[in-house]
Design an enzyme around this catalytic site. Structure first.
Site, PDB file in Angstrom:
ATOM      1  N   PHE A 163      62.361  19.801  25.356  1.00  0.00           N
ATOM      2  CA  PHE A 163      60.961  20.427  25.157  1.00  0.00           C
ATOM      3  C   PHE A 163      61.017  21.719  25.721  1.00  0.00           C
ATOM      4  CE2 PHE A 163      56.637  19.590  23.383  1.00  0.00           C
ATOM      5  CZ  PHE A 163      56.960  18.512  22.674  1.00  0.00           C
ATOM      6  N   GLN A 222      46.053  28.664  26.287  1.00  0.00           N
ATOM      7  CA  GLN A 222      47.370  28.454  25.988  1.00  0.00           C
ATOM      8  C   GLN A 222      47.577  28.457  24.325  1.00  0.00           C
ATOM      9  OE1 GLN A 222      50.244  24.570  25.731  1.00  0.00           O
ATOM     10  NE2 GLN A 222      51.059  26.328  26.946  1.00  0.00           N
ATOM     11  N   HIS A 253      49.396  27.953  21.459  1.00  0.00           N
ATOM     12  CA  HIS A 253      50.703  27.272  21.003  1.00  0.00           C
ATOM     13  C   HIS A 253      51.527  27.954  19.891  1.00  0.00           C
ATOM     14  CE1 HIS A 253      53.204  24.110  19.586  1.00  0.00           C
ATOM     15  NE2 HIS A 253      52.782  23.261  20.526  1.00  0.00           N
ATOM     16  N   LEU A 283      48.255  21.636  14.200  1.00  0.00           N
ATOM     17  CA  LEU A 283      49.354  21.611  15.358  1.00  0.00           C
ATOM     18  C   LEU A 283      50.674  21.072  14.727  1.00  0.00           C
ATOM     19  CD1 LEU A 283      50.456  22.061  18.172  1.00  0.00           C
ATOM     20  CD2 LEU A 283      49.908  19.723  18.532  1.00  0.00           C
ATOM     21  N   GLU A 291      55.961  21.191  19.107  1.00  0.00           N
ATOM     22  CA  GLU A 291      57.224  21.835  19.876  1.00  0.00           C
ATOM     23  C   GLU A 291      58.487  20.818  19.828  1.00  0.00           C
ATOM     24  OE1 GLU A 291      56.190  23.896  23.616  1.00  0.00           O
ATOM     25  OE2 GLU A 291      57.704  22.914  24.490  1.00  0.00           O
ATOM     26  N   ARG A 317      55.696  28.171  26.382  1.00  0.00           N
ATOM     27  CA  ARG A 317      55.203  28.533  25.002  1.00  0.00           C
ATOM     28  C   ARG A 317      54.381  30.161  25.219  1.00  0.00           C
ATOM     29  NH1 ARG A 317      51.736  22.797  24.536  1.00  0.00           N
ATOM     30  NH2 ARG A 317      53.427  21.611  23.652  1.00  0.00           N
ATOM     31  N   HIS A 329      45.369  26.244  21.674  1.00  0.00           N
ATOM     32  CA  HIS A 329      45.619  24.862  21.983  1.00  0.00           C
ATOM     33  C   HIS A 329      45.253  24.458  23.116  1.00  0.00           C
ATOM     34  CE1 HIS A 329      48.089  21.554  21.255  1.00  0.00           C
ATOM     35  NE2 HIS A 329      48.975  21.551  22.449  1.00  0.00           N
ATOM     36  N   ARG A 357      50.958  26.000  30.637  1.00  0.00           N
ATOM     37  CA  ARG A 357      51.181  24.671  30.638  1.00  0.00           C
ATOM     38  C   ARG A 357      52.497  24.422  30.098  1.00  0.00           C
ATOM     39  NH1 ARG A 357      50.976  20.537  27.281  1.00  0.00           N
ATOM     40  NH2 ARG A 357      49.290  21.213  26.064  1.00  0.00           N
TER      41      ARG A 357
END
Lengths: 231, 598
Positions: B123, B244, B246, B256, B259, B290, B357, B402
């Site tokens: 990730f 954030q 995304h 969404l 990731e 991100r 996000h 994050r």
């Protein structure tokens, strides 16, 4: 686009009635939920549940042109006009498209919806092979939207006694889990003329499930296990 | 309408507001300890937004290769652009493996390796050996990890006999004369009745407020109710400028795409078919953090290399993974791409754009989830009886940005931590502090005003103005003049929100009223965001000020001399205050700020 929506507010209405809407949609209004939000921006008294708008939370289940489905993943371009919207059938209406789901959740709760394993928990994860884990596919993905149970005639007739397709799918999800050690108790819990055996494989559940799951298959597997146990 | 003194009151040891991941994890802790707990939720628990998390939960189980919590901690500190508090980050990363194993024991259907252990995928921003190369740390259930987790936590709460108040919306926090928190007021949606929940300890687990933006991956229910309630009750909001975006929301729809697609080997392409992330992040490439990936995508689009007829999106290619991998590891994505992007991702790329996000900021807490505010020169004094966890809390674990998977880790670890802290507090303070005489008065006044207002504006119109203002003035790239203008504009919108008119006057399931009350919460968050963002004169993590790009002496646009500090916004007068970042971990050496490359 033309809509006929069943409306009922117990505060003011004697009984439910259909209200017609003819509204201009924007190109960005691709799903039925987008259209409903467009309607709500004009008439804020229309009541419905909605949340994720992507088909994973299960809030906006309703009866769409005679078939249960989720508004957020139903494309408006695929709907015949006028679009007739009703609350999920068989459950008491609280208001407009919002139904009282108490009985539905009672049935879900009745199957002890959690893994039962009284062995002391190991330090690490309980091991499960990919094949064993595969058994849970098609079961754990249920979003509890109630499209299936409220399209099932057996559930309409005996919502207090028949667990219904969603609850039975969940029951099999735990039976199929190698980490669960309560298969016998789970089968006992369903051994009754109504709880399981009211399923007459009408298959409406399979037809309407917005996640493509097959409660009927799961129910068949439970029946098979019952039978094997009896022999 | 009833008067405040005649409102019905119910007493509980603990009240938990919100039944997403952190609320359910805390409730489980409280119920299992034998306490009387009430969990309030606007929706049936499994409909909470945790259900939409896809890619996984981060924990250094080391099932796929060497890993440890110290590496996870480094990645999280670096991901936070050094704004995260290192005690909280150490606490979370250390507790993560146990939190995941516990969940497995509760029955969570994780994917498995051949040896039977939990499968983990790579990730963004997660690395081995302090940034050397990608690591497989994300424990997942296909691309439905949040769904599997939320249902498992709900099921475990059924086992623990937790008492739920479903479709109840908390309205206001109740504080006594000393400022201690003694409960909340809440509205039962089905009846329209208001009740006081009197508690020894109150937890906000109300999630984020991503609905302040026009383009958002967030559910409709993500309206920052906890933040609004806290702000109205005089609690500051921390680091609200950090949102954030995304990298991969479906273009046009906002839905969404995990990731995890890139974790499994998917790549981002511009209109020339170039894998542009190689230029921006030579080591981690498409799996950079991100903020870095979103910024790179926005740059590609801005410079005319976006795909599509209007050159306004980026392509996420994954067909090379083959249908087998896609169907096994990313089945939900295939569904979403088909429904919302009109593409079969086993054959063609998915059009994506950076989309709002996650809210890194929130109600200020320490790592025990105790709410802390400045008082008499001490920046972090505990507010007795008040706790916050999950996305609505700011410990601060995520700082300015994050990492993917850390939201689920956060809600498990901080939810449990909140539960433990509350149990301890209740045992030490085992009587209800009396309710103030006017408890509930604010809530009743708010509802009465909504019922009485005529000639005001609709929730829809004012909400649209808020969302468009935030989107235009406070997006991926931020400009000084746009922010200044944004502050003026959002304050105007906030004024308009004081005159909301609803046509629906019914007591029964009045969703127009609910949406108006939600908008009042969103507005607090939007103003906090814009004011905090305008004030922060640097680029850090997700807060990208175009005027601080490539400034000499600024590391990646960061000004550690003046801005290595947390923002605190107060509703009263839009006042800003600041407090230091905790760079001292619990046991290990501090990670000192340095240049951030991937």
């Amino acid at each position: 686009m033309k809509f006929q929506i069943l409306r009922f507010d117990p505060d003011v209405d004697q009984k439910p009635y259909f209200k017609e809407y003819d509204i201009a949609l924007e190109p960005s209004d691709r799903m039925l939920l987008d259209a409903l939000i467009r309607i709500k921006s004009i008439d804020d008294t229309l009541a419905l549940r909605r949340s994720c708008r992507e088909g994973v939370c299960g809030s906006d289940a309703m009866n769409i042109n005679g078939k249960n489905g989720l508004a957020c993943i139903t494309k408006v371009s695929e709907l015949k006009e006028p679009v007739v919207l009703k609350p999920l059938p068989g459950l008491p209406i609280i208001r407009d498209l919002i139904v009282d789901m108490t009985q539905f959740f009672q049935q879900y709760h009745s199957i002890t919806p959690f893994v039962i394993n009284n062995e002391p928990a190991p330090e690490k994860e309980r091991l499960q092979s990919p094949q064993e884990r595969l058994e849970l596919d098609g079961l754990y993905e249920c979003i509890l939207c109630a499209c299936c149970s409220t399209s099932c005639p057996s559930f309409w007739w005996n919502p207090d006694k028949f667990v219904g397709p969603a609850g039975l799918l969940a029951a099999y999800r735990f039976i199929a889990d190698t980490r669960d050690h309560a298969t016998n108790e789970r089968l006992d819990n369903l051994e009754d003329p109504y709880r399981l055996f009211r399923c007459h494989t009408i298959m409406n559940c399979v037809d309407v499930c917005p996640k493509g799951l097959n409660p009927s298959l799961a129910i068949g597997k439970i029946k098979e296990m019952m039978l094997k146990r009896a022999v | 309408m009833a008067s405040a003194s005649s409102l019905p009151v119910r007493k509980f040891d603990a009240v938990v507001v919100g039944a997403g991941g952190s609320g359910l994890r805390a409730a489980l802790q409280l119920s299992s300890a034998g306490l009387k707990v009430a969990v309030l939720s606007k929706v049936f628990p499994t409909r909470s937004h945790t259900v939409a998390a896809q890619g996984g939960v981060g924990a250094s189980l080391g099932n796929m290769g060497e890993d440890n919590w110290h590496w996870h901690m480094y990645d999280t500190v670096k991901g936070s652009d050094w704004l995260g508090d290192q005690d909280a980050i150490e606490f979370m990363c250390k507790a993560a493996p146990e939190a995941v194993i516990e969940l497995e024991h509760f029955g969570m259907p994780f994917d498995r390796n051949d040896n039977g252990t939990i499968y983990q995928r790579p990730f963004g921003g997660h690395s081995q050996n302090f940034g050397e190369k990608p690591v497989q740390r994300s424990c997942c259930a296909a691309d439905r990890t949040g769904h599997a987790m939320l249902h498992t936590l709900y099921q475990r709460n059924v086992f623990a006999n937790t008492q739920f108040f479903v479709e109840w919306m908390a309205l206001d926090l109740i504080r006594d004369a000393a400022g201690d928190v003694v409960g909340v007021t809440a509205l039962e949606m089905e009846t329209g009745d208001v009740m006081i929940f009197h508690a020894k300890a109150t937890l906000f687990a109300t999630g984020g407020a991503g609905r302040i933006y026009a383009s958002s991956t967030n559910a409709f229910i993500n309206t920052g109710d906890g933040l609004g309630m806290a702000a109205r009750a005089g609690i500051p909001l921390e680091d609200m400028e950090f949102w954030q975006f995304h990298p991969t929301g479906v273009a046009g729809a906002g839905v969404l795409i995990t990731e995890g697609v890139r974790g499994e080997g998917g790549i981002l392409l511009n209109r020339d078919g170039e894998r542009f992330m190689e230029r921006y992040a030579p080591t981690m490439k498409d799996l950079a953090s991100r903020d870095v990936v979103s910024r790179a995508m926005a740059t590609e689009i801005k410079e005319g290399r976006g795909a599509g007829p209007n050159r306004d999106y980026i392509l996420l290619k994954l067909d090379h993974l083959g249908p087998d991998v896609i169907n096994k590891r990313l089945p939900g994505i295939r569904e979403i791409a088909l429904k919302f992007g009109n593409v079969d991702c086993t054959k063609e790329p998915i059009p994506v754009v950076p989309t709002c996000h996650y809210q890194m900021g929130g109600i200020p807490t320490n790592y025990l989830a105790e709410v802390v505010v400045p008082k008499d020169g001490n920046p972090s004094v505990i507010v007795p009886g008040f706790y916050a966890a999950g996305e609505c809390g700011c410990a601060s674990i995520h700082g300015a940005n994050r990492l993917g998977t850390n939201s689920l880790t956060d809600l498990l670890v901080m939810g449990k931590s909140a539960g433990d802290s509350m149990i301890k507090f209740i045992r030490e303070n085992n009587t209800h502090k009396p309710l103030p005489a006017d408890a509930g008065a604010i809530s009743l006044a708010r509802i009465a005003a909504l019922d009485a207002t005529t000639g005001g504006e609709s929730v829809h119109a004012v909400g649209d103005a808020m969302r468009q203002t935030m989107q235009a003035h406070c997006g991926v790239f931020r400009f000084p003049d746009m922010l200044e203008e944004g502050v003026t504009k959002i304050k105007e919108v906030a004024e308009r929100a004081k005159q909301l008119e609803i046509k629906d006057k019914s007591k029964v399931f009045n969703t127009a009223r609910i949406e108006a009350l939600e908008l009042q919460n969103l507005i607090e968050v939007a103003v906090a965001t814009m004011v905090s963002a305008e004030a922060r004169k640097e680029t850090r993590g997700a807060h990208d000020r175009a005027d601080f790009h490539n400034r000499p002496g600024y590391v990646n646009g960061r000004d550690d001399q003046n801005w290595l500090k947390h923002t605190l916004w107060y509703k009263d007068g839009n006042k800003l205050d600041y407090k230091p970042v905790n760079l001292t971990p619990l046991t290990v050496e501090s990670f000192a700020p340095k240049a951030r490359t991937y």
